[in-house]
Enzyme design. Structure first.
Site, PDB file in Angstrom:
ATOM      1  N   CYS A   1       1.007  -1.119   0.043  1.00 13.64           N
ATOM      2  CA  CYS A   1      -0.063  -0.144   0.020  1.00 13.64           C
ATOM      3  C   CYS A   1       0.814   1.353   0.067  1.00 13.64           C
ATOM      4  CB  CYS A   1      -0.880  -0.094   1.200  1.00 13.64           C
ATOM      5  SG  CYS A   1      -1.908   1.256   1.497  1.00 13.64           S
TER       6      CYS A   1
ATOM      7  N   HIS B   1      -9.976   1.106   2.424  1.00  9.43           N
ATOM      8  CA  HIS B   1      -9.428   2.382   2.753  1.00  9.43           C
ATOM      9  C   HIS B   1     -10.786   3.534   2.919  1.00  9.43           C
ATOM     10  CE1 HIS B   1      -5.493   2.546   2.025  1.00  9.43           C
ATOM     11  NE2 HIS B   1      -5.474   1.989   0.994  1.00  9.43           N
TER      12      HIS B   1
ATOM     13  N   HIS C   1      -9.264  -3.915  -1.375  1.00  7.71           N
ATOM     14  CA  HIS C   1      -8.062  -3.147  -0.621  1.00  7.71           C
ATOM     15  C   HIS C   1      -8.604  -1.783  -0.734  1.00  7.71           C
ATOM     16  CE1 HIS C   1      -3.946  -2.194   0.024  1.00  7.71           C
ATOM     17  NE2 HIS C   1      -4.416  -1.114  -0.141  1.00  7.71           N
ATOM     18  N   GLU C   2      -8.875  -1.096  -1.789  1.00  6.66           N
ATOM     19  CA  GLU C   2      -9.519   0.092  -1.995  1.00  6.66           C
ATOM     20  C   GLU C   2     -10.696   0.599  -1.272  1.00  6.66           C
ATOM     21  OE1 GLU C   2      -7.125   2.158  -2.921  1.00  6.66           O
ATOM     22  OE2 GLU C   2      -5.891   0.523  -3.865  1.00  6.66           O
TER      23      GLU C   2
END
Ligand code: CO
Length: 188
Positions: A115, A163, A159-160
């Site tokens: 990341c 966030h 993953h995004e």
């Protein structure tokens, strides 16, 4: 906005844990230009010369909170292979992406995840859903879309989207057994 190795916020900054908010549609000029800048970052970051010149770390995705803006905006460029084994590039500029369904089947990257906001090495598997369905507004095509993502693309999107909740990939790594995984999980 200048987006580079120095301006991207790291996990040492509590802001990275902030929750992101939905954006209004149609996108404001401000949100639209941010989304375009995020995509440009990803594109430039994988061009060796530009990355060197502009001080960029290579990435397949970046979300707005990583430049300190808590909005549900993310850009992703993923190179993969389609079902026939032909190379394919998935490129998105997403507003308000949300996962509407997920497979029971799990998947993880054998090399682990990374990341832009994480400097330290965190070894271990991040076990995620192998297939997801995502709904979002996509600025690349200027419409509401539904993405049926599998394997690598599914992992990048999860993953995004994490966030937006202030979740980082290593939060998913089992501290006591970092390389554990379901026996039937897909290894990518
Ligand atoms: Co990240």
């Amino acid at each position: 906005m200048l987006i580079n190795k120095d301006t991207i916020i790291k996990d040492t900054d509590p802001k990275i844990r902030e929750k992101s908010l939905d954006v209004t549609l149609p996108l404001s000029e401000e949100d639209e230009s941010l989304l375009r800048e995020l995509l440009q970052y990803v594109i430039d970051s994988t061009d060796e010369e530009k990355a060197e010149e502009l001080n960029l770390q290579p990435a397949v995705g970046i979300s707005a909170i990583q430049v300190g803006i808590p909005k549900k905006l993310t850009a992703v460029v993923v190179n993969d292979y389609d079902k026939n084994g032909d190379p394919i590039t998935y490129q998105y500029m997403l507003a308000n992406p949300r996962i509407v369904s997920s497979s029971v089947q799990k998947a993880y990257l054998e090399a682990g995840e990374g990341c832009l906001s994480v400097k330290d090495v965190h070894e271990g598997y991040v076990v995620r859903n192998a297939r997801i369905k995502v709904k979002a507004f996509d600025l690349c095509t200027n419409q509401e879309i539904e993405i049926r993502a599998r394997d690598y693309l599914a992992i990048v999107l999860q993953h995004e989207i994490d966030h937006f909740s202030g979740i980082l990939y290593y939060d998913h790594i089992d501290k006591n057994n970092p390389f554990s995984h379901p026996s039937d999980a897909t290894k990518i």
